[in-house]
Write a protein that holds these residues in place. Structure first.
Motif, PDB file in Angstrom:
ATOM      1  N   ALA A 110      -6.757   0.583   2.899  1.00 39.04           N
ATOM      2  CA  ALA A 110      -5.810   2.151   2.936  1.00 39.04           C
ATOM      3  C   ALA A 110      -4.541   1.561   1.808  1.00 39.04           C
ATOM      4  O   ALA A 110      -4.124   2.799   2.267  1.00 39.04           O
ATOM      5  CB  ALA A 110      -4.948   0.388   4.187  1.00 39.04           C
ATOM      6  N   LEU A 111      -5.403   1.407   0.805  1.00 41.76           N
ATOM      7  CA  LEU A 111      -4.083   2.258  -0.211  1.00 41.76           C
ATOM      8  C   LEU A 111      -4.905   3.479  -0.705  1.00 41.76           C
ATOM      9  O   LEU A 111      -3.868   4.470  -1.405  1.00 41.76           O
ATOM     10  CB  LEU A 111      -4.644   1.198  -1.275  1.00 41.76           C
ATOM     11  N   VAL A 112      -5.653   3.478  -0.792  1.00 40.97           N
ATOM     12  CA  VAL A 112      -6.138   5.129  -0.750  1.00 40.97           C
ATOM     13  C   VAL A 112      -6.287   5.992  -0.022  1.00 40.97           C
ATOM     14  O   VAL A 112      -5.761   6.943  -0.319  1.00 40.97           O
ATOM     15  CB  VAL A 112      -8.052   4.827  -0.693  1.00 40.97           C
ATOM     16  N   ILE A 113      -5.793   5.605   1.464  1.00 38.38           N
ATOM     17  CA  ILE A 113      -5.437   6.513   2.359  1.00 38.38           C
ATOM     18  C   ILE A 113      -4.268   6.631   1.800  1.00 38.38           C
ATOM     19  O   ILE A 113      -3.696   8.049   1.753  1.00 38.38           O
ATOM     20  CB  ILE A 113      -5.360   5.819   3.806  1.00 38.38           C
ATOM     21  N   ALA A 114      -2.879   5.967   1.370  1.00 44.54           N
ATOM     22  CA  ALA A 114      -2.008   6.047   0.946  1.00 44.54           C
ATOM     23  C   ALA A 114      -2.234   7.223  -0.080  1.00 44.54           C
ATOM     24  O   ALA A 114      -1.151   7.447  -0.253  1.00 44.54           O
ATOM     25  CB  ALA A 114      -0.738   4.571   0.807  1.00 44.54           C
ATOM     26  N   PHE A 115      -2.333   6.919  -0.735  1.00 41.26           N
ATOM     27  CA  PHE A 115      -2.719   7.868  -1.958  1.00 41.26           C
ATOM     28  C   PHE A 115      -2.676   9.122  -1.623  1.00 41.26           C
ATOM     29  O   PHE A 115      -2.408   9.836  -2.172  1.00 41.26           O
ATOM     30  CB  PHE A 115      -3.333   6.877  -3.226  1.00 41.26           C
ATOM     31  N   ILE A 116      -4.250   9.474  -1.134  1.00 45.97           N
ATOM     32  CA  ILE A 116      -4.892  10.639  -0.562  1.00 45.97           C
ATOM     33  C   ILE A 116      -3.294  11.443   0.025  1.00 45.97           C
ATOM     34  O   ILE A 116      -3.305  12.600  -0.335  1.00 45.97           O
ATOM     35  CB  ILE A 116      -5.660  10.236   0.016  1.00 45.97           C
ATOM     36  N   VAL A 127       0.921  -1.112   0.054  1.00 43.28           N
ATOM     37  CA  VAL A 127       0.281   0.200  -0.362  1.00 43.28           C
ATOM     38  C   VAL A 127       0.940   1.535  -0.127  1.00 43.28           C
ATOM     39  O   VAL A 127      -0.020   2.372  -0.847  1.00 43.28           O
ATOM     40  CB  VAL A 127      -0.988  -0.010   1.545  1.00 43.28           C
ATOM     41  N   GLY A 128       2.411   0.723   0.028  1.00 44.63           N
ATOM     42  CA  GLY A 128       3.050   2.085   0.464  1.00 44.63           C
ATOM     43  C   GLY A 128       3.490   2.557  -1.211  1.00 44.63           C
ATOM     44  O   GLY A 128       4.263   3.936  -1.730  1.00 44.63           O
ATOM     45  N   VAL A 129       2.995   2.288  -1.960  1.00 44.71           N
ATOM     46  CA  VAL A 129       3.321   2.134  -3.454  1.00 44.71           C
ATOM     47  C   VAL A 129       3.501   3.742  -3.902  1.00 44.71           C
ATOM     48  O   VAL A 129       3.983   4.239  -4.998  1.00 44.71           O
ATOM     49  CB  VAL A 129       2.715   1.107  -4.381  1.00 44.71           C
ATOM     50  N   PRO A 130       1.960   4.481  -3.466  1.00 45.28           N
ATOM     51  CA  PRO A 130       1.725   5.444  -3.962  1.00 45.28           C
ATOM     52  C   PRO A 130       2.786   6.849  -3.936  1.00 45.28           C
ATOM     53  O   PRO A 130       3.171   7.759  -4.693  1.00 45.28           O
ATOM     54  CB  PRO A 130       0.770   6.135  -3.321  1.00 45.28           C
ATOM     55  N   TYR A 131       3.637   6.295  -2.685  1.00 43.51           N
ATOM     56  CA  TYR A 131       4.982   7.536  -2.141  1.00 43.51           C
ATOM     57  C   TYR A 131       5.938   7.256  -2.914  1.00 43.51           C
ATOM     58  O   TYR A 131       6.343   8.473  -3.251  1.00 43.51           O
ATOM     59  CB  TYR A 131       4.898   6.877  -0.739  1.00 43.51           C
ATOM     60  N   VAL A 132       6.065   6.542  -3.900  1.00 46.51           N
ATOM     61  CA  VAL A 132       6.896   6.467  -4.468  1.00 46.51           C
ATOM     62  C   VAL A 132       6.400   6.624  -5.975  1.00 46.51           C
ATOM     63  O   VAL A 132       7.311   7.519  -6.941  1.00 46.51           O
ATOM     64  CB  VAL A 132       7.471   4.740  -5.194  1.00 46.51           C
ATOM     65  N   TRP A 133       5.825   6.676  -6.912  1.00 45.01           N
ATOM     66  CA  TRP A 133       5.222   6.843  -8.075  1.00 45.01           C
ATOM     67  C   TRP A 133       4.243   8.214  -7.929  1.00 45.01           C
ATOM     68  O   TRP A 133       3.374   8.725  -8.742  1.00 45.01           O
ATOM     69  CB  TRP A 133       4.128   5.749  -8.559  1.00 45.01           C
ATOM     70  N   LYS A 134       4.495   9.399  -6.421  1.00 43.73           N
ATOM     71  CA  LYS A 134       3.448  10.477  -6.849  1.00 43.73           C
ATOM     72  C   LYS A 134       3.719  11.164  -7.674  1.00 43.73           C
ATOM     73  O   LYS A 134       2.526  11.728  -8.112  1.00 43.73           O
ATOM     74  CB  LYS A 134       3.796  11.097  -5.178  1.00 43.73           C
ATOM     75  N   VAL A 135       4.775  11.239  -8.338  1.00 39.72           N
ATOM     76  CA  VAL A 135       5.277  12.088  -9.199  1.00 39.72           C
ATOM     77  C   VAL A 135       3.559  11.883 -10.501  1.00 39.72           C
ATOM     78  O   VAL A 135       4.111  12.303 -11.671  1.00 39.72           O
ATOM     79  CB  VAL A 135       6.347  11.990  -9.950  1.00 39.72           C
ATOM     80  N   LEU A 136       3.441  10.886 -10.688  1.00 46.32           N
ATOM     81  CA  LEU A 136       2.600  10.158 -11.549  1.00 46.32           C
ATOM     82  C   LEU A 136       1.436  11.221 -11.964  1.00 46.32           C
ATOM     83  O   LEU A 136       1.130  11.692 -12.664  1.00 46.32           O
ATOM     84  CB  LEU A 136       2.156   8.633 -11.840  1.00 46.32           C
ATOM     85  N   TRP A 137       1.168  11.641 -11.175  1.00 50.24           N
ATOM     86  CA  TRP A 137      -0.143  12.483 -10.535  1.00 50.24           C
ATOM     87  C   TRP A 137       0.228  14.417 -10.190  1.00 50.24           C
ATOM     88  O   TRP A 137      -0.659  14.656 -10.028  1.00 50.24           O
ATOM     89  CB  TRP A 137      -1.591  12.364  -9.977  1.00 50.24           C
ATOM     90  N   ALA A 138       1.485  14.011 -10.016  1.00 50.95           N
ATOM     91  CA  ALA A 138       1.966  15.741  -9.530  1.00 50.95           C
ATOM     92  C   ALA A 138       1.170  16.867 -10.093  1.00 50.95           C
ATOM     93  O   ALA A 138       0.535  18.365  -9.477  1.00 50.95           O
ATOM     94  CB  ALA A 138       2.844  15.537  -9.059  1.00 50.95           C
ATOM     95  N   PRO A 139       1.179  16.415 -11.522  1.00 50.79           N
ATOM     96  CA  PRO A 139       1.258  17.503 -12.724  1.00 50.79           C
ATOM     97  C   PRO A 139      -0.272  17.919 -12.530  1.00 50.79           C
ATOM     98  O   PRO A 139      -0.858  18.954 -12.939  1.00 50.79           O
ATOM     99  CB  PRO A 139       1.360  16.634 -14.609  1.00 50.79           C
ATOM    100  N   VAL A 140      -1.329  17.060 -11.806  1.00 46.45           N
ATOM    101  CA  VAL A 140      -2.847  17.837 -12.074  1.00 46.45           C
ATOM    102  C   VAL A 140      -2.678  18.851 -10.442  1.00 46.45           C
ATOM    103  O   VAL A 140      -3.785  19.897 -10.915  1.00 46.45           O
ATOM    104  CB  VAL A 140      -3.303  16.019 -11.647  1.00 46.45           C
ATOM    105  N   LEU A 141      -1.601  18.469 -10.343  1.00 41.17           N
ATOM    106  CA  LEU A 141      -1.708  19.329  -8.190  1.00 41.17           C
ATOM    107  C   LEU A 141      -1.208  20.743  -8.790  1.00 41.17           C
ATOM    108  O   LEU A 141      -1.565  22.341  -8.609  1.00 41.17           O
ATOM    109  CB  LEU A 141      -1.543  19.161  -7.173  1.00 41.17           C
ATOM    110  N   ASP A 142      -0.386  20.522  -9.943  1.00 43.78           N
ATOM    111  CA  ASP A 142       0.113  22.052 -10.651  1.00 43.78           C
ATOM    112  C   ASP A 142      -0.634  22.755 -11.567  1.00 43.78           C
ATOM    113  O   ASP A 142      -0.783  23.647 -11.896  1.00 43.78           O
ATOM    114  CB  ASP A 142       1.812  21.654 -11.249  1.00 43.78           C
ATOM    115  N   ARG A 143      -1.752  21.733 -12.150  1.00 42.96           N
ATOM    116  CA  ARG A 143      -2.460  22.798 -13.746  1.00 42.96           C
ATOM    117  C   ARG A 143      -3.082  23.581 -12.998  1.00 42.96           C
ATOM    118  O   ARG A 143      -4.006  24.188 -13.190  1.00 42.96           O
ATOM    119  CB  ARG A 143      -2.477  21.499 -14.261  1.00 42.96           C
TER     120      ARG A 143
END
Length: 410
Positions: free
Chosen positions: A111-117, A52-68
Motif C-alpha cells: 500500500a505504501l508503494v502504491i501511494a508512492f507511485i 501510507v499516505g505520507v508520500p502525498y505530503v513529501w512528494k516534493v523530495l523526488w519531484a526533481p527526478v521527474l523534472d530532470r
C-alpha cells in the motif's frame, strides 16, 4: 461551456487524466480500511495504515527526478504518467491477490508503494496540466480536473464497496486496476508539451534552481502563508465532519453517507465548473477574493446546524452550500498555483506548493479534536469562519505586487 471542453484537446486531456489521478487515493485509504476491517484486522493496526499516505505530503523530495529526466517514450510529462500508470496497474493486481489476515504487514508495504507511485503520478499530471494550459484556460482546466478527480474518488471510495459486497475484494481491486489501465489511452492521446520548454540540464539544476526560482519571488513569505491559510478555515470545518454529523447531531451512518458523499460530491463538481467559468471573466485576484469570502460564510451553515440540532433539510443544505463554495475556491486556488510555476521546473514547484497547501489539512486533526472537545460544536464552526479570513487578508497584501510569471494577480 461544455463544448469548450470537447473542442479543446488540452482541457479534454486534463479532464481524463484527473480520473487517473483520483482513482488510487481511496484504494490505499478508506477502501483498504474497509477490507481490513472485514478481514478482522485490529483497529490499532488499521490506524497505523493511515501512514501510507505520507508520500502525498513529501512528494516534493523526488519531484526533481521527474523534472530532470525524460523517459524514452511519450516525452517528459506523458512518459512519466505512462510509467506511473503501468506501475499502479501492476501493484493493484498484486494487492488484489493478497490475504489481509495472513499478510497484513506485506499489504502495508505494498500500500505504501502504491501511494508512492500514485503521488508520483500526481506530480507528473500536475506538471502536465500546468504546462499544457494557457493562462485563460486554467480556470476551466482546474474545474475539469476536479470534476473527474471527484468522480474517480466516488468510484474507488464508494462504488468499490458495493462491488466488494457482491463480488469480493479480489475482483474489486482487479476492476480498479483495469480502470487505471484504460487511463493509459487518455495519456496516449493527450497532446504533447511544446518543445520550447526545456528540461534542466543537470540533476543539481533540477533540485536547486526550481526552489531558488520560487523563493526569490517578491513577497515569497506572504505567498507561502497565503497558500497555507487560504483553505485553512475550510479544512478546519471539514476535519471532524463525520464525527459532528454522527455523534454531535445524531444522524445515522447511511444518512451521513448519502448526504455527505453524494450531495457533497455533486455540489463540489458544480462549484468547480461555475468557478472555472467565472475565472474566464474575473481576474485571479477577484475570483480568489470572492470565492474565499463565500467559503468563509458557507462554514456558518454548520454553526446554524449545530444550533438547530437534527434537521435533515438543513444538513443537506449546509453540505451543498459548503461544498459548492469550496469547489469554486479550489478551482481558483489551483489556477493560482499553476500561475506561480515556471514551466522549466513545473513538477518540483507544483509539488512544493501543493505540499504547503496540504499541511493545514494533514496536521489540523489533533488541534480540531481539542477545539471541538473544549469549545463545543457551535464555537468550533464559528472559529472555522474566523480562521478563513487570514488567507483573505494575505491576498490583499499580494495585490498589484506579485507577478505570476507573465501575468499579474490583479
Amino acid at each position: 461551456m461544455f463544448s469548450h471542453y470537447i473542442k479543446d484537446r488540452s482541457i479534454l486531456a486534463v479532464l481524463l487524466l484527473g480520473f487517473s489521478s483520483g482513482l488510487p487515493l481511496a484504494l490505499t485509504g478508506s477502501t483498504l480500511q474497509a477490507w481490513l476491517t472485514q478481514a478482522g484486522v485490529s483497529v490499532v493496526a488499521i490506524g497505523a495504515f493511515s501512514l501510507v499516505g505520507v508520500p502525498y505530503v513529501w512528494k516534493v523530495l523526488w519531484a526533481p527526478v521527474l523534472d530532470r529526466f525524460i523517459p524514452p517514450l511519450w516525452g517528459r510529462r506523458r512518459g512519466w504518467i505512462l510509467i506511473t500508470q503501468l506501475g499502479l496497474c501492476i501493484a493493484l493486481f498484486i494487492l488484489a491477490q493478497m490475504n489481509p489476515q495472513a499478510q497484513p504487514a506485506l499489504i502495508g508495504v505494498l500500500a505504501l508503494v502504491i501511494a508512492f507511485i500514485s503521488a508520483s503520478q500526481d506530480i507528473a499530471i500536475d506538471a502536465y496540466r500546468t504546462d499544457i494550459l494557457l493562462p485563460d484556460e486554467r480556470g476551466l482546466g482546474a474545474a475539469a480536473y476536479i470534476f473527474s478527480y471527484r468522480i474517480a474518488m466516488l468510484i474507488s471510495g464508494g462504488l468499490a464497496l458495493v462491488f466488494a459486497d457482491h463480488f469480493g475484494w479480489r475482483i474489486t481491486y482487479e476492476i480498479m486496476a483495469i480502470l487505471l489501465g484504460f487511463s493509459i489511452l487518455s495519456t496516449y492521446f493527450a497532446p504533447e508539451i511544446s518543445d520550447s520548454i526545456q528540461a534542466p540540464k543537470t540533476f543539481l539544476d533540477a533540485v536547486i534552481k526550481p526552489l531558488a526560482n520560487l523563493f526569490k519571488r517578491d513577497r515569497v513569505i506572504v505567498i507561502m502563508l497565503f497558500i497555507l491559510f487560504y483553505k485553512f478555515g475550510d479544512a478546519l470545518a471539514l476535519a471532524l465532519m463525520s464525527n459532528f454529523l454522527l455523534k454531535g447531531i445524531g444522524f445515522s451512518l447511511t444518512t451521513v453517507g448519502v448526504a455527505h458523499k453524494t450531495f457533497g460530491l455533486f455540489a463540489t463538481i458544480i462549484g468547480a465548473f461555475v468557478g472555472g467559468a467565472l475565472l474566464t471573466r474575473l481576474s485571479l485576484f477577484r475570483a480568489l477574493l470572492l470565492f474565499g469570502v463565500l467559503q468563509a460564510f458557507s462554514n456558518l451553515m454548520f454553526m446554524f446546524l449545530a444550533l438547530a440540532g437534527k434537521s435533515y433539510s438543513l444538513m443537506v443544505t449546509s453540505i451543498f452550500i459548503e461544498a459548492f463554495c469550496s469547489g469554486m475556491g479550489t478551482a481558483a486556488f489551483v489556477a493560482f498555483l499553476m500561475a506561480l510555476c515556471d514551466h522549466h521546473y513545473t513538477a518540483t514547484q507544483f509539488a512544493c506548493l501543493s505540499g504547503i497547501a496540504a499541511m493545514g489539512r494533514v496536521f489540523i486533526g489533533p488541534v480540531a479534536g481539542l477545539m471541538a472537545l473544549h469549545l463545543g460544536w457551535v464555537s468550533y464552526f464559528g472559529w472555522s469562519f474566523i480562521l478563513s479570513f487570514p488567507g483573505i487578508f494575505l491576498l490583499f497584501a499580494l495585490r498589484n505586487r506579485v507577478r505570476l510569471n507573465a501575468e499579474k494577480i490583479v
